[in-house]
Design a protein around this motif. Structure first.
Motif, short mmCIF file in Angstrom:
data_model
loop_
_atom_site.label_atom_id
_atom_site.label_comp_id
_atom_site.label_asym_id
_atom_site.label_seq_id
_atom_site.Cartn_x
_atom_site.Cartn_y
_atom_site.Cartn_z
N ALA A 67 34.34 66.13 58.54
CA ALA A 67 34.02 66.92 57.58
C ALA A 67 34.51 66.55 56.15
N GLY A 71 27.66 63.16 49.67
CA GLY A 71 28.06 63.31 51.07
C GLY A 71 28.90 64.59 51.50
N LYS A 109 33.63 60.18 52.09
CA LYS A 109 32.66 60.52 53.29
C LYS A 109 32.64 59.38 54.37
N LEU A 156 23.98 74.72 53.83
CA LEU A 156 25.12 74.03 53.38
C LEU A 156 26.38 75.22 53.53
N ARG A 178 32.35 62.14 63.62
CA ARG A 178 32.55 62.26 61.92
C ARG A 178 33.25 63.45 61.67
N GLN A 218 27.54 68.89 65.00
CA GLN A 218 26.66 67.84 64.53
C GLN A 218 27.63 66.73 64.25
N LEU A 219 28.60 66.92 63.47
CA LEU A 219 29.64 65.86 63.21
C LEU A 219 30.40 65.64 64.56
N LEU A 266 27.28 72.84 61.59
CA LEU A 266 27.90 71.39 60.86
C LEU A 266 28.89 70.87 62.01
N TYR A 314 28.89 76.85 60.02
CA TYR A 314 29.90 76.08 60.31
C TYR A 314 29.96 75.52 61.69
N GLY A 346 38.31 67.49 59.64
CA GLY A 346 37.94 67.41 58.37
C GLY A 346 38.83 67.50 57.40
N ASP A 398 29.95 67.86 52.96
CA ASP A 398 29.31 68.41 54.16
C ASP A 398 29.36 70.20 53.86
#
Length: 268
Positions: free
Chosen positions: A18, A44, A263, A95, A16, A10-11, A7, A4, A230, A46
């Protein structure tokens, strides 16, 4: 716990939000369920939020209730669900995978044994939908021992004391409810108030993910602009399974298209 963190870092860099789809393992069959998961990820996703079929899903509306029934009709068992998660983890090592389940499923395995199994399967988080914060201590302690994120739900009408407690206990992310009631696309999602989001940000840096009733990309776009990190989409995807369960190719194509659309709009 690191998936997590990686992720959301990075987002955040990519500005962006999630996209976490939710589905019940074994719906409509174990084999097709795995194909749906592959499709969601290629579209897509996440991360994944997965449900284990349960006979009395109190927080869920008709669409997800029917999903549980189809899974039971396919002959799925809890041990088979764990086997499916093992194969998903093997295929998608980076993932984030979370479980969204009910307390009786944990009790039936034994709390320590359940979280031990989750650790062996390399599950990242467990959200127990009907677990009150006041009764969560043994679950949180055991989850922490096995390095699994305990996820808690923030209702749309929390008081300040509840916000503080949710901020203390939740790891990985906090699940924001779009509205009261049960899951489903019959009632649209509401926008979480700016006050709730700001107060949670005041107490914690844990990401905020909104779910319940998110059925289209317009809603998703509005929600992500509020500052949440997200969305979780369940009933909208599961309704496609319900409508096309005997037309597998069409089902998978429609799920892929929906995933790509969700996404694509999660730009902050």
């Amino acid at each position: 716990m690191k998936r997590y963190d990686q992720l959301f870092s990075q987002l955040k860099t990519n500005k962006r939000g999630a996209f976490f789809p939710f589905m019940i393992l074994g719906d409509p069959t174990p084999a097709i369920s795995l194909k749906i998961i592959d499709t969601l990820i290629s579209g897509g996703a996440d991360g994944l939020e997965l449900g284990i079929p349960f006979s009395d899903p109190l927080a869920d509306g008709p669409v997800i209730q029917n999903s549980n029934l189809r899974a039971f009709n396919s002959g799925i068992t809890v041990s088979q669900c764990f086997e499916m998660i093992s194969s998903i983890r093997y295929k998608y090592s980076q993932l984030p995978i979370g479980l969204l389940i009910y307390a009786n499923l944990v009790f039936s395995q034994g709390i320590k044994n359940f979280y031990s199994i989750c650790a062996k399967l390399d599950i990242d988080s467990v959200l127990i939908a009907d677990l009150p914060l006041e009764e969560s201590k043994p679950f949180v302690q055991t989850a922490s021992y096995y390095n699994i994120n305990p996820i808690f739900i923030c209702p749309p009408n929390p008081n300040d004391n509840l916000l503080r407690k949710i901020s203390i206990y939740s790891r990985g992310y906090i699940y924001l409810l779009s509205r009261t009631g049960v899951t489903g696309i019959e009632k649209p999602a509401n926008i979480t108030s700016e006050e709730i989001i700001n107060n949670l940000h005041k107490y914690t840096s844990t990401p905020l993910i909104q779910g319940f009733g998110i059925s289209n990309v317009t809603q998703a776009k509005q929600i992500i602009k509020t500052g949440v990190d997200g969305i979780i989409v369940g009933s909208a995807i599961i309704k496609i399974i319900e409508d096309y369960y005997d037309q597998i190719d069409s089902m998978l194509k429609k799920i892929e298209i929906m995933s790509i659309k969700f996404k694509s709009v999660l730009l902050k």
